[in-house]
Enzyme design. Structure first.
Site, PDB file in Angstrom:
ATOM      1  CG  ASP A  99      78.041  91.439  67.626  1.00 54.78           C
ATOM      2  OD1 ASP A  99      76.856  91.315  67.390  1.00 54.78           O
ATOM      3  OD2 ASP A  99      78.818  90.704  68.132  1.00 54.78           O
ATOM      4  CB  ILE A 100      78.441  90.813  73.117  1.00 59.44           C
ATOM      5  CG1 ILE A 100      77.616  91.653  73.923  1.00 59.44           C
ATOM      6  CG2 ILE A 100      79.259  89.730  74.319  1.00 59.44           C
ATOM      7  CD1 ILE A 100      76.442  91.160  74.880  1.00 59.44           C
ATOM      8  CD  GLU A 154      75.049  88.163  69.060  1.00 62.88           C
ATOM      9  OE1 GLU A 154      75.733  87.505  68.187  1.00 62.88           O
ATOM     10  OE2 GLU A 154      73.877  87.921  69.302  1.00 62.88           O
TER      11      GLU A 154
END
Length: 351
Positions: free
Chosen positions: A219-220, A262
């Site tokens: 995950d960003i 994301e």
């Protein structure tokens, strides 16, 4: 497109649905592009369908509905209609080719049959022919029949060669359509549909061969902040950058996908969680080393970091269970301060 939506769009409710779609897009601050309009028609026409549920989730979460989001949703939930249309078109072309070839074969068969009759007749004439003129007539008839058969065979060979090329072209085209339907348009990684199918296949193979299989979820960090501060186009730029790093690390037999928003996922066949942990840390460090700049203004965007969780499949474990455990490891990374990798196997040992 679901049967419910198709029925609505062919009835008197179609105009009302179209107006409502535009109103809802305006309320959500989404531009009424053709793709967004199609998505909203599906959403409002069948809110309980797979696409409707996913869009409801995105809107409730306050996630930005960017062009990348629309492309991801379309690739995941709308490709079946396009693929079906392409298959129908290819089937029509193939039917035409088969019909033409069948006619050419039938014509060649008739020509061969006529040639056989000519040979039989020539044989009978030769038995009773004694005059040179009669012999010359028989030879002339045979020559003409032979020339005709050769011409028919040449036509058939050419038709078969052209059909072979057309079938090869159709096969290549449909393969490209299939690839497009399984690819996330923004990042060029596999989409969620492709990931789900590959995870199921990988789990089955690992079970049969008693092999190791690990799964990572990435995950960003603080991605919403990029969108809110710099805009959705810059957010898409960040997504593409992270995806490019993930793609370089995830060469076959590894499979990388944009799982949603994301979030990314990588399948690691035959690799242990500890080996995957090392690969993910190298990936995390590479993502954080590059200073991104906003393309339109050249402003520095600040550090981009990622968090990840990894889980190793247990004997008999399903793909959904493995994914849940990888997600738990990811959440542990976020709780621990982000920009880190959590090995779910170590979490289990500590517990």
């Amino acid at each position: 497109m679901s049967t419910q939506v198709q029925t609505t769009l062919r009835g008197p409710e179609a105009f009302g649905l179209a107006r409502k779609a535009v109103e809802e897009m305006e309320r959500a601050g989404v531009w009424p592009t053709p793709l967004n309009f199609e998505l909203w028609l599906h959403f409002l026409g069948d809110p309980d369908g797979a696409l409707g549920q996913e869009m409801t989730r995105l809107l409730k979460a306050g996630d930005a509905f960017t062009e990348g989001t629309a492309e991801m949703l379309a690739a995941e939930y709308l490709p079946r209609g396009r693929l079906s249309e392409e298959i129908r078109d290819a089937g029509a072309v193939l039917n035409r080719e088969l019909s033409t070839v069948s006619e050419a074969i039938a014509k060649a068969q008739r020509s061969q049959a006529a040639y056989g009759e000519t040979l039989a007749g020539a044989s009978a004439h030769l038995e009773g022919a004694s005059e040179p003129t009669a012999l010359l007539g028989v030879v002339s008839k045979l020559t003409k029949a032979t020339t005709q058969v050769q011409a028919e065979n040449a036509t058939l060979e050419k038709r078969l060669a052209n059909s072979t090329k057309e079938v090869a072209r159709l096969r290549e085209h449909l393969e490209q359509v299939r690839r497009d339907a399984m690819t996330d348009a923004l990042t060029n990684l596999a989409n969620r549909k492709a990931f789900d199918e590959e995870l199921l296949r990988a789990c089955d193979e690992a079970e049969k061969k008693r092999q190791t299989l690990s799964l990572a979820v990435i995950d960003i960090d603080h991605f919403k902040r990029f969108n809110d501060t710099w805009g959705h186009q810059t957010g898409d730029q960040v997504l593409r950058y992270v995806a490019s790093v993930i793609g370089r690390v995830s060469k076959a037999p590894r499979v990388a996908a944009r799982y949603g928003g994301e979030e990314f996922a990588i399948i690691f066949p035959t690799e242990s969680a500890s080996a995957v942990e090392a690969a993910l840390n190298a990936m995390r460090e590479e993502v954080g080393t590059r200073a991104l700049r906003r393309r339109s203004t050249n402003d520095e965007l600040g550090a981009v970091t990622i968090s990840a969780g990894v889980a190793q499949r247990r004997p008999g474990e399903s793909g959904s269970s493995l994914l849940d455990r990888a997600d738990e490891a990811l959440y542990a990374s976020k709780r621990g301060g982000r920009n880190r990798v959590t090995n779910g196997e170590r979490m289990d040992e500590a517990a």
